[in-house]
Design an enzyme around this catalytic site. Structure first.
Site, PDB file in Angstrom:
ATOM      1  N   GLY A 146       0.816  -1.222   0.000  1.00 24.88           N
ATOM      2  CA  GLY A 146       0.000   0.000   0.000  1.00 24.88           C
ATOM      3  C   GLY A 146       0.840   1.258   0.000  1.00 24.88           C
ATOM      4  N   CYS A 147       1.877   1.258   0.810  1.00 21.96           N
ATOM      5  CA  CYS A 147       2.745   2.437   0.906  1.00 21.96           C
ATOM      6  C   CYS A 147       3.536   2.654  -0.376  1.00 21.96           C
ATOM      7  CB  CYS A 147       3.671   2.311   2.115  1.00 21.96           C
ATOM      8  SG  CYS A 147       2.745   2.230   3.676  1.00 21.96           S
TER       9      CYS A 147
END
Length: 155
Positions: A46-47
């Site tokens: 996600g990051c």
């Protein structure tokens, strides 16, 4: 834990090391708008998606007068690996003791799969040229968030 920031609040000042160990301060960006985003961990799916989205839209944001700074609890060394592996162009800052993250109310209680724990709350704070909070967005999604910011800011 700090109160969540509101539009009009003075953005908390900070000085943190970047991926190369150089100190970067919010005050270095005085006179420019700054998008400060907080994310849980470098090199996670996600990051990575979020950082790549900011990098892909950096020219558009910079052209509209915005600098972008990503802050996580990772070490400068890990941030350097993240930047190099993903060819990131955004400024990544290390906040291992989470003091800045806490001052922006981006650290607190989270829920995941029915468990409650303390962690970094994915957040984006837009700071104006005078160092005041223009927008404070908490619990944002990694995917599609940058497009939403660009739309909301009218860029």
């Amino acid at each position: 834990m700090s109160e969540r920031l509101q539009p009009g609040d003075v953005a908390p000042a900070f000085t943190l090391p970047d991926a190369d160990g150089n100190d970067i301060s919010l005050s270095d960006h005085k006179g420019r708008k700054v998008i400060v985003y907080f994310y849980p961990a470098a090199l996670t799916p996600g990051c990575t998606k979020q950082a790549c989205d900011f990098t892909d839209n950096l020219e558009v944001l910079a052209g509209a007068g915005y600098d972008v700074i990503g802050i996580s609890p990772d070490s400068p060394e890990k941030l350097a690996r993240f930047r190099d592996k993903e060819s990131l162009k955004v400024t990544l800052l290390a906040d291992p003791d989470k003091k800045v993250t806490e001052s922006y109310a981006a650290y607190g209680e989270k829920k995941n799969y029915g468990k409650t724990y303390l962690g970094v709350i994915r957040s984006t704070i837009v700071v104006d040229e005078d160092g005041k909070v223009e927008r404070a967005l908490y619990n944002v999604r990694a995917t599609g968030h940058v497009a939403k910011i660009i739309k909301d800011l009218g860029i």
